[in-house]
Structures are given as structure tokens and as C-alpha cells.
Design a protein around this motif. Structure first.
Motif, PDB file in Angstrom:
ATOM      1  N   TYR A 186       0.875  -1.165  -0.044  1.00  9.42           N
ATOM      2  CA  TYR A 186       0.121  -0.077  -0.027  1.00  9.42           C
ATOM      3  C   TYR A 186       0.967   1.250  -0.027  1.00  9.42           C
ATOM      4  O   TYR A 186       0.541   2.241  -0.717  1.00  9.42           O
TER       5      TYR A 186
ATOM      6  N   SER B 191      -3.027  -0.924  -5.006  1.00 16.07           N
ATOM      7  CA  SER B 191      -4.567  -0.863  -4.725  1.00 16.07           C
ATOM      8  C   SER B 191      -4.656  -2.159  -4.080  1.00 16.07           C
ATOM      9  O   SER B 191      -3.673  -3.144  -3.979  1.00 16.07           O
TER      10      SER B 191
ATOM     11  N   LYS C  70       1.707  -3.337 -10.948  1.00 20.08           N
ATOM     12  CA  LYS C  70       1.071  -2.245 -11.506  1.00 20.08           C
ATOM     13  C   LYS C  70       0.798  -2.358 -12.894  1.00 20.08           C
ATOM     14  O   LYS C  70      -0.204  -2.399 -13.371  1.00 20.08           O
TER      15      LYS C  70
END
Length: 68
Positions: free
Chosen positions: A31, A36, A64
């Protein structure tokens, strides 16, 4: 109530508590690197790096890219 909590915690194996703490630390690290919740979960399930409860930046970028 406090006695009940202490009694319940005494029934949980120490190894289980340590594993939960390590997994929580990995999520916190993910995080903090901008992942996410679903990306952090994917990264923690597919983890090939077993460092000190943190994710290296290259793994965060890989997660990502996988969700982009």
C-alpha cells in the motif's frame, strides 16, 4: 471480557500469529508503494521474493503493469 480475550489468544498457535503479522507487513509495504488492494493481494499470492516483510520496488511496478 478481558479474561475471555486472553484465553482465546492463548489458544492460537504462535506460528499462526507470526504468519499473519508478516502478511500484514507485506500488505502495508504494498500500500505504501501505491498498489491497490487487488494488486497487493495478487503480489502477495504470487510472491517470489521473500525479503523482510517488504516488497522491492521492481515487484510493485510488475504488479502495476499486470493490472494496467
Amino acid at each position: 471480557m478481558e479474561c475471555n480475550v486472553i484465553a482465546c489468544l492463548d489458544n492460537i498457535p504462535l506460528m499462526q500469529i507470526q504468519r499473519y503479522a508478516n502478511q500484514s507487513a507485506r500488505f502495508i509495504s504494498a500500500y505504501s508503494q501505491g498498489l491497490s488492494g487487488s494488486m497487493a493481494a495478487w503480489e502477495n499470492q504470487n510472491q517470489r521474493y521473500h525479503g523482510h516483510q517488504t516488497l522491492p520496488p521492481w515487484m510493485a511496478e510488475k504488479a502495476k503493469a499486470a493490472y494496467a
